[in-house]
Structure formats: structure tokens, C-alpha cells
Design a protein around this motif. Structure first.
Motif, PDB file in Angstrom:
ATOM      1  N   UNK A 335     -19.146  11.168  10.015  1.00 20.54           N
ATOM      2  CA  UNK A 335     -20.159  10.200  10.445  1.00 20.54           C
ATOM      3  C   UNK A 335     -20.524   9.344   9.238  1.00 20.54           C
ATOM      4  N   UNK A 336     -20.292   8.032   9.363  1.00 23.25           N
ATOM      5  CA  UNK A 336     -20.541   7.137   8.234  1.00 23.25           C
ATOM      6  C   UNK A 336     -21.688   6.189   8.557  1.00 23.25           C
ATOM      7  N   UNK A 337     -22.453   5.869   7.522  1.00 18.36           N
ATOM      8  CA  UNK A 337     -23.589   4.964   7.665  1.00 18.36           C
ATOM      9  C   UNK A 337     -24.524   5.164   6.493  1.00 18.36           C
ATOM     10  N   UNK A 365     -16.588  -0.618   8.640  1.00 15.66           N
ATOM     11  CA  UNK A 365     -15.255  -0.519   8.044  1.00 15.66           C
ATOM     12  C   UNK A 365     -15.356  -0.284   6.530  1.00 15.66           C
ATOM     13  N   UNK A 366     -16.083  -1.166   5.836  1.00 17.82           N
ATOM     14  CA  UNK A 366     -16.238  -1.010   4.384  1.00 17.82           C
ATOM     15  C   UNK A 366     -17.048   0.233   4.044  1.00 17.82           C
ATOM     16  N   UNK A 367     -18.001   0.564   4.916  1.00 17.90           N
ATOM     17  CA  UNK A 367     -18.814   1.768   4.703  1.00 17.90           C
ATOM     18  C   UNK A 367     -17.940   3.018   4.743  1.00 17.90           C
ATOM     19  N   UNK A 368     -16.948   3.043   5.627  1.00 18.04           N
ATOM     20  CA  UNK A 368     -16.014   4.169   5.683  1.00 18.04           C
ATOM     21  C   UNK A 368     -15.279   4.309   4.351  1.00 18.04           C
ATOM     22  N   UNK A 369     -14.774   3.195   3.814  1.00 18.01           N
ATOM     23  CA  UNK A 369     -14.060   3.267   2.540  1.00 18.01           C
ATOM     24  C   UNK A 369     -14.975   3.737   1.417  1.00 18.01           C
ATOM     25  N   UNK A 370     -16.203   3.223   1.398  1.00 19.03           N
ATOM     26  CA  UNK A 370     -17.153   3.635   0.350  1.00 19.03           C
ATOM     27  C   UNK A 370     -17.462   5.126   0.453  1.00 19.03           C
ATOM     28  N   UNK A 380     -22.488  13.274   8.113  1.00 17.20           N
ATOM     29  CA  UNK A 380     -22.039  14.430   8.861  1.00 17.20           C
ATOM     30  C   UNK A 380     -20.535  14.513   8.846  1.00 17.20           C
ATOM     31  N   UNK A 381     -19.998  15.647   9.308  1.00 14.63           N
ATOM     32  CA  UNK A 381     -18.564  15.825   9.327  1.00 14.63           C
ATOM     33  C   UNK A 381     -18.016  16.070   7.928  1.00 14.63           C
TER      34      UNK A 381
END
Length: 634
Positions: A335-337, A365-370, A380-381
Motif C-alpha cells: 500500500x503506497x501513499x 506512480x512516482x510514489x510507488x518508486x519512492x 502496508x504490505x
């Protein structure tokens, strides 16, 4: 012809940027201007916009000819002078003429209730026709549509401009420019910072724009979709090609080959004639013949050798320091954010994979990479990297940092063990040669900073590249170089890009962000588009962008034949409805012309016509949508 530059030139200080250029805008042409970074594309746009004037070179000043009352629209920096006003207050002046006509129509209606002068009705009818032609019945709908297309809500109309970021203010200025509908629309890199969905929408909008468009862009697929004419600037000169960007590339290669062939043929002929002259120079009986051959050579219009294309670019023949295991990255329920999760995702990336990440802006998208590089904590996860994984991370924003250090010193700070020769060799591979290495980092262009960041990244020799918009600020040659380099990379790649051509060339599979979900799909970009067209994948479209979508059943979405038949039936029905609505409108207008004193009935007719015109606009939008989808199906 709307606009023409003949034998134009421009110098910055004493440095020539453009020389002896010719440029024309004819009718409602969609024109692309292409060329290397720094070749003068934006300079040419500013000359067309009237912000710069031609420079006198060798005593000669080129000429500019344009149609009288030609309106040219250009998106400038700091487009809004007063940031305290609301979005609506900034946009309303565009509709000043329409609103003024509407107010005058209302005034005339009120007067006609107490005055039976026929001249009032005649004035009303003539003004009403102008009001219709100006889009008086649907300007509000188009205003709302454009706002939503660029990622704004209708509630944003009441917000002050100062509450929006610099990028959002640029988008709002773009909306205002499109709404103003100039005779010539000048666009400088309009797809920068737009997501794929919005770019696709913009393509359709510009293709349907009824006036001329001149665009500078490095987005090859965008240019292929809209360009009818391409002007290339190379070595300070312009060349006009008719056709799309892909056709321009073919024509340019063919033109070069033809000119080179003609040059070689002429050189061979001159050499043959000179050999003949040399052989018979001292033969008395051949004097007349040798003189004739000399004159033949003298009278030839000598062809100059055509210059090969300017293909200078960076290069990097690098290999990772070591190999990874089979599994490079495993992501499970991640879980990204920042405070609230933007999406949850599962996927596994294996050695040699090249996964492209696409989707609208703001979805994570960029948050996932960061998150994957540890810059942001997951909400989470979990995720884990495999054996011997060395990550190289490119961040589009960090790449644009500023520094008072020279390029060489800045690079040396990260790799202090390198000798000066080794450091300069590494920088030279990325086009920082001779005195370029002593330039201040802060004085570098956006493209130069990207090259410096890539040079540092690849010097680390990672085996897993995580790239966030690596092609931003690059010209087309740079993008093609990076594509080829990454295609040969022996490691693994996870990248975010809005450049569809880049995604198409590089990605073996995709992660598609839509809403609160992100899905790993084992498709190339071409396969993804085909599935989406067939209806097997829902398009990540922005709601409220365009006219109402045509509903399709789940069964029909997988059956091209049925889908095609259904669209054809709907198009026929829409055309019938348009014909009926136009007939009703014409009948009501005819009745209006006969009324001289029944002002209550005149008001009723006006309301009915307004409703019919609004309905016609909706039907035309739906017709355009159906025809576009039918064209995609083929």
C-alpha cells in the motif's frame, strides 16, 4: 496563406541561432516544428508570436507577411498577472463578446415587449445569428469540459489562482488559451507533465481544431497523431515536409540519399571529364573537344555535399558490476501513499524484465518508486529485493537540482577515486567535452542536467534501474539513444513514463494505474492498446472529459463485428436525430422572422432554439466519439 517568414534570421548577441529561414502557415494546417535542443524552435515560436523580431544579418532583413487582423495565441510564462482572482474571474474575459451579445439579446427582447418597431426584430435576428456562430449556446459546456480534461473539478472555478501550484497554473493558462480559439495556436511542449489519458484527449481536440496549430514537441507519437506538416530546424535552416512525423523521418532519409547520389554522380562526371581533358590536353586535333569539356565543367551548377543529419548524442557502453538472481523484486499487497493509501499492488519482477508504469497523474506512480527505494515508508504490505540486487534510481525532480559547482567537481564529489582523465572520459560520453566540464551546474539546461544525472547513475553500474520520467527534457535523438541503450541493458528495469513511444519501444509488460488500483499486465504497450480498443481492458480515461460515452454490453465488447455493427447503427440514428433537430431549429428560426409583435411567443421560441442548439452540440460530440471508436476498430 495566413503567415509567412521569408529569408528570416535571428542572432542572440553575436551568435547566429536561425539564418535564411522560410516558414509558412496555410489555412488550418497542423504544423510541427522539430529539431535538436537549442536549435531555435522556441525562438521561432516567439518570432511568430511577435515577442522577438528578426535580426538584420549582412545588411539584409528578412520579411514577415501575415493576414490582416490575424489573432495568434501563445502560452507565455507568468500568464496570470493577478493571482488573487479566482479561476472563473480569470476565464470570463475570454467570453466577454459572447456575454455582451447575450446581454444585448436580453435587452432587445425586453424592449420588444413594449415596442413593436420591426427594426428591433431585425437587429435581434442578426445578433442572434452572430451569437450562434460564436458558440453562445455551448461555450459553458466546453469550458467545463476543458477544465475536467486537465484534471480540475468544477468546484475549482471558485478557488483563487494562488492556491494552485505552478504546474496547475500553467494548465489553467493552457485551458484559457484553448478557449480563446485564436486563428493560430502556438504550443511549446504542450504534453509536458500531462498524463497519457490527457495527452490522448488533447490529440483529439487539436485534430478537430478548426484553425491553424503550430506545435513544438519531442513527443513522437503525439506529433504522429496531429501533424500534417513538419518543419525541421537543422544547422540554423528550416526544411518543410508534408505529412506526419513518421513520414518526415522517411522523407528526410530519402531526400538525403537522393542528394548524396546526385552529388556523387556529379563528382564522378567531373572526374571523368577532367581525366578526358588531361589525356587529350596536348593533342592538337583534340583542342576543340578539350575546350568544350572545360566549358561544360565551368557551366555546371556545382552541388555541395549534403550534410549528414545532426545525430550527436551521449553514449554509454556499461555493464552491471554483478548479476542478480532470478527474482529481482517481489511486491506483496504493498500500500503506497503519504497519509492515505493511493493504491495497493502485487507483482514480481524477474531478471531481464522491463516493466513500464502508466496511468493518470496523481494516482501514485512516482510514489510507488519512492517507496521501493526507501524514500517513503509503505502504509502496508511488503516488498523485498533478491540476491545481489544493486538499485540505480533516477528521479525526474532530483535530476533538476542546482549547484554552484562545476560539472566536473560535482561529478568528482560522487566518484572521488576516479582520476581526472577517467572522470572527463565518463562525462565526455554524455557530451560534456572540453570546456563544458567547467560549466556551473546551475547554468545547465534541463536536458544537460538529465544527461549529468544519467552519467552519475550509470557510473555506479547498477543491475536494477528504477527510472521516473527519464526522457523529460530530452530531444528526440536523446530519447532514441536512451531507448537503444536501455534495450541492450543486461539488468532489469522498472520505469514510469508518459512518453508512449518510449513505453512502446522498451516495456515488455505494464503496470497500469487506474483509480485506487494498480494492475500488472503481461502485455506490451501495443498489445495493451489492442486489448483496450477491443474492450477487454477498460480505458483509464478521465471522466467528464468529453461527450457521453457510448454504452456497450459485456458480450459486445469482446466481439468486434457486433461492436462495429452497433456503432454503425448508432451513428445512423444520431445523424437522423441531428437532421431532425436541425429541421426543427430552422423551422423555429423561420417562425421568429415572421413575428412582429408577439413578444411572449418570441421568448418561447428563443428558449426552444437554445434547448435544441444545446442538444445538437451533445449529439455532435457523441457522433464524433462513435466515429472515432469505429475508426479505431477499423
Amino acid at each position: 496563406m495566413l503567415y509567412q517568414i521569408k529569408d528570416g534570421a535571428f542572432e542572440y548577441g553575436s551568435v547566429p541561432i536561425l539564418r535564411k529561414i522560410s516558414f509558412e502557415i496555410r489555412g488550418n494546417e497542423k504544423i510541427a516544428i522539430v529539431g535538436r535542443n537549442g536549435c531555435g524552435k522556441t525562438t521561432l515560436l516567439k518570432i511568430i508570436a511577435g515577442e522577438l523580431e528578426l535580426t538584420r544579418v549582412d545588411g539584409e532583413l528578412g520579411t514577415i507577411t501575415k493576414s490582416p487582423r490575424l489573432v495568434i495565441g501563445y502560452l507565455t510564462q507568468n500568464a496570470f498577472a493577478d493571482l488573487s482572482i479566482t479561476v472563473d474571474e480569470a476565464m470570463r474575459p475570454i467570453f466577454e463578446e459572447i456575454l455582451s451579445m447575450k446581454a444585448r439579446l436580453d435587452e432587445l427582447l425586453e424592449k420588444m415587449q413594449t415596442n413593436s418597431d420591426p427594426s428591433l426584430l431585425d437587429t435581434y435576428n442578426r445578433l442572434h445569428e452572430r451569437f450562434e456562430d460564436a458558440g453562445g449556446y455551448y461555450y459553458e459546456k466546453e469550458y467545463n469540459m476543458l477544465l475536467c480534461a486537465f484534471g480540475f473539478s468544477l468546484e475549482d472555478k471558485g478557488r483563487p489562482l494562488c492556491e494552485f501550484s505552478g504546474g496547475q497554473q500553467t494548465k489553467l493558462a493552457f485551458v484559457r488559451l484553448l478557449l480563446s480559439k485564436p486563428d493560430v495556436l502556438l504550443l511549446d511542449e504542450p504534453t509536458n507533465h500531462l498524463d497519457i489519458t490527457t495527452v490522448e484527449w488533447l490529440e483529439e481536440y487539436l485534430r478537430g481544431y478548426k484553425k491553424a496549430v503550430v506545435v513544438v514537441s519531442h513527443d513522437r507519437m503525439f506529433l504522429d497523431k496531429i501533424a500534417e506538416v513538419v518543419y525541421e530546424i537543422e544547422y540554423g535552416e528550416t526544411t518543410r515536409y508534408v505529412g506526419s512525423y513518421s513520414k518526415f523521418v522517411q522523407q528526410k532519409e530519402q531526400s538525403y540519399e537522393l542528394r548524396l547520389k546526385a552529388y556523387k554522380a556529379q563528382r564522378a562526371e567531373i572526374a571523368r571529364l577532367e581525366a578526358l581533358i588531361e589525356r587529350f590536353r596536348d593533342t592538337p586535333t583534340k583542342v576543340s573537344m578539350t575546350d568544350s569539356k572545360l566549358k561544360q565543367i565551368e557551366h555546371m551548377v556545382k552541388l555541395s555535399e549534403p550534410r549528414r543529419f545532426d545525430t550527436r548524442s551521449f553514449r554509454a557502453d556499461f555493464k552491471p558490476n554483478r548479476d542478480t538472481g532470478k527474482e529481482v523484486l517481489c511486491v506483496k499487497g504493498l500500500r503506497v501513499g503519504y497519509t492515505e493509501p493511493l493504491c495497493t499492488i502485487d507483482f514480481t519482477l524477474y531478471k531481464g524484465d522491463r516493466i513500464g508504469i502508466i496511468g493518470a497523474n496523481g494516482l501514485g506512480k512516482s510514489t510507488l518508486l519512492k517507496t521501493l527505494v526507501g524514500a517513503i515508508a509503505p502504509l502496508g504490505g511488503s516488498f523485498s529485493t533478491g540476491h545481489q540486487v544493486d538499485i540505480g534510481y533516477f528521479d525526474q525532480h532530483l535530476a533538476q537540482y542546482t549547484s554552484d559547482k562545476s560539472v566536473l567537481d560535482d561529478f568528482w564529489d560522487e566518484f572521488p577515486r576516479l582520476s581526472e582523465t577517467e572522470a572527463r572520459r565518463a562525462l565526455g560520453a554524455f557530451m560534456f567535452t572540453q570546456d563544458d566540464v567547467f560549466k556551473c551546474v546551475s547554468s545547465l539546461s534541463g536536458g544537460e542536467r538529465v544527461r549529468l544525472a544519467l552519467c552519475k547513475l550509470l557510473q555506479q553500474k547498477p543491475n536494477f534501474l528504477i527510472l521516473d520520467e527519464p526522457t523529460n527534457h530530452m530531444d528526440m535523438i536523446g530519447k532514441e539513444t536512451l531507448e537503444a541503450m536501455l534495450a541492450e541493458f543486461e539488468g532489469s528495469i522498472l520505469f514510469v513514463s508518459h512518453d508512449r513511444y518510449f513505453v512502446k519501444k522498451l516495456a515488455k509488460s505494464l503496470i497500469v494505474f487506474e483509480g485506487k488500483s494498480a494492475t500488472h499486465m503481461s502485455y506490451t504497450y501495443d498489445e495493451y492498446l489492442e486489448k483496450r480498443t477491443q474492450g477487454g481492458i477498460k480505458s483509464p480515461a478521465v471522466t467528464e472529459i468529453s461527450a457521453p460515452k457510448v454504452e456497450t454490453s459485456a458480450k459486445a465488447s469482446y466481439n468486434l463485428g457486433k461492436e462495429k455493427s452497433r456503432l454503425e447503427r448508432r451513428i445512423t440514428k444520431i445523424n437522423d436525430e441531428i437532421e431532425l433537430a436541425e429541421a426543427k431549429t430552422a423551422k423555429l428560426k423561420q417562425e421568429m422572422e415572421t413575428i412582429t409583435s408577439d413578444y411572449v411567443r418570441l421568448c418561447e421560441l428563443t428558449e426552444q432554439i437554445e434547448a435544441l442548439e444545446a442538444g445538437l452540440f451533445e449529439l455532435l460530440c457523441e457522433l464524433d466519439e462513435c466515429e472515432s471508436r469505429l475508426k479505431e476498430i477499423g
